[in-house]
Design a protein around this motif. Structure first.
Motif, PDB file in Angstrom:
ATOM      1  N   UNK A 232       5.408  14.578 -11.156  1.00 39.83           N
ATOM      2  CA  UNK A 232       5.186  13.811  -9.929  1.00 39.83           C
ATOM      3  C   UNK A 232       6.097  12.590  -9.901  1.00 39.83           C
ATOM      4  N   UNK A 233       6.694  12.342  -8.761  1.00 41.45           N
ATOM      5  CA  UNK A 233       7.510  11.147  -8.575  1.00 41.45           C
ATOM      6  C   UNK A 233       6.810  10.295  -7.519  1.00 41.45           C
ATOM      7  N   UNK A 234       6.485   9.062  -7.890  1.00 40.28           N
ATOM      8  CA  UNK A 234       5.696   8.188  -7.024  1.00 40.28           C
ATOM      9  C   UNK A 234       6.507   6.938  -6.678  1.00 40.28           C
ATOM     10  N   UNK A 235       6.503   6.591  -5.394  1.00 38.84           N
ATOM     11  CA  UNK A 235       7.120   5.363  -4.911  1.00 38.84           C
ATOM     12  C   UNK A 235       6.051   4.547  -4.202  1.00 38.84           C
ATOM     13  N   UNK A 236       5.994   3.250  -4.501  1.00 40.52           N
ATOM     14  CA  UNK A 236       5.059   2.345  -3.829  1.00 40.52           C
ATOM     15  C   UNK A 236       5.834   1.495  -2.831  1.00 40.52           C
ATOM     16  N   UNK A 237       5.218   1.241  -1.678  1.00 35.60           N
ATOM     17  CA  UNK A 237       5.811   0.390  -0.646  1.00 35.60           C
ATOM     18  C   UNK A 237       4.988  -0.888  -0.563  1.00 35.60           C
ATOM     19  N   UNK A 238       5.674  -2.027  -0.693  1.00 38.21           N
ATOM     20  CA  UNK A 238       5.000  -3.319  -0.764  1.00 38.21           C
ATOM     21  C   UNK A 238       5.634  -4.257   0.256  1.00 38.21           C
ATOM     22  N   UNK A 239       4.786  -5.036   0.935  1.00 36.84           N
ATOM     23  CA  UNK A 239       5.315  -5.978   1.923  1.00 36.84           C
ATOM     24  C   UNK A 239       5.853  -7.222   1.229  1.00 36.84           C
ATOM     25  N   UNK A 240       6.983  -7.669   1.705  1.00 38.16           N
ATOM     26  CA  UNK A 240       7.612  -8.906   1.249  1.00 38.16           C
ATOM     27  C   UNK A 240       8.037  -9.652   2.508  1.00 38.16           C
TER      28      UNK A 240
ATOM     29  N   UNK B  87       9.746 -10.553   5.464  1.00 34.24           N
ATOM     30  CA  UNK B  87      10.909 -10.061   6.194  1.00 34.24           C
ATOM     31  C   UNK B  87      11.414  -8.689   5.806  1.00 34.24           C
ATOM     32  N   UNK B  88      10.777  -8.022   4.850  1.00 34.48           N
ATOM     33  CA  UNK B  88      11.251  -6.702   4.442  1.00 34.48           C
ATOM     34  C   UNK B  88      10.146  -5.915   3.748  1.00 34.48           C
ATOM     35  N   UNK B  89      10.448  -4.670   3.440  1.00 37.16           N
ATOM     36  CA  UNK B  89       9.536  -3.822   2.678  1.00 37.16           C
ATOM     37  C   UNK B  89      10.218  -3.477   1.368  1.00 37.16           C
TER      38      UNK B  89
ATOM     39  N   UNK C  64       0.198  -4.265  -0.788  1.00 36.45           N
ATOM     40  CA  UNK C  64       0.537  -2.846  -0.951  1.00 36.45           C
ATOM     41  C   UNK C  64       0.332  -2.138   0.380  1.00 36.45           C
ATOM     42  N   UNK C  65       1.387  -1.513   0.884  1.00 37.32           N
ATOM     43  CA  UNK C  65       1.342  -0.830   2.177  1.00 37.32           C
ATOM     44  C   UNK C  65       1.057   0.656   2.053  1.00 37.32           C
ATOM     45  N   UNK C  66       1.574   1.301   1.008  1.00 41.29           N
ATOM     46  CA  UNK C  66       1.375   2.738   0.866  1.00 41.29           C
ATOM     47  C   UNK C  66       2.151   3.302  -0.304  1.00 41.29           C
TER      48      UNK C  66
END
Length: 93
Positions: free
Chosen positions: A28-36, A38-40, A73-75
């Motif tokens: 499994x390859x997992x990527x997390x999307x996090x708010x910063x 002005x950007x993700x 954490x967005x997704x």
């Protein structure tokens, strides 16, 4: 996201839970999307997630650790990992 939502998502995708730590299979390859501001921010190749009381810690294959508040954490993105040995440089044998 809340701690409960993150836990539910990761367990539904096959993460193995031990205490407050979740680990993923090698395939499994997992990527997390996090708010910063002005950007993700993308945190790629996550192999372990630690769920603490007030924050979440992400560990990557390069042994990097990223720590964020739950609400940042967005997704997550889940994919099947490609085995490097299965890929060739494009030359026929």
């Amino acid at each position: 996201m809340t701690r409960e939502i993150i836990l539910s998502i990761l367990e539904s995708e096959g993460a193995e839970s031990k205490g407050g730590t979740l680990a993923f299979r090698d395939d499994r390859e997992v990527t997390a999307f996090v708010s910063a501001p002005g950007e993700i921010l993308n945190v790629a190749r996550v192999v372990r997630v630690e769920l603490k009381d007030k924050f979440v810690a992400l560990q990557t294959t390069k042994d990097e650790r990223f720590v964020f508040a739950y609400e940042d954490v967005l997704g997550f993105k889940f994919a099947t990992a490609i085995n490097v040995k299965d890929r060739s440089a494009g030359f026929g044998r």
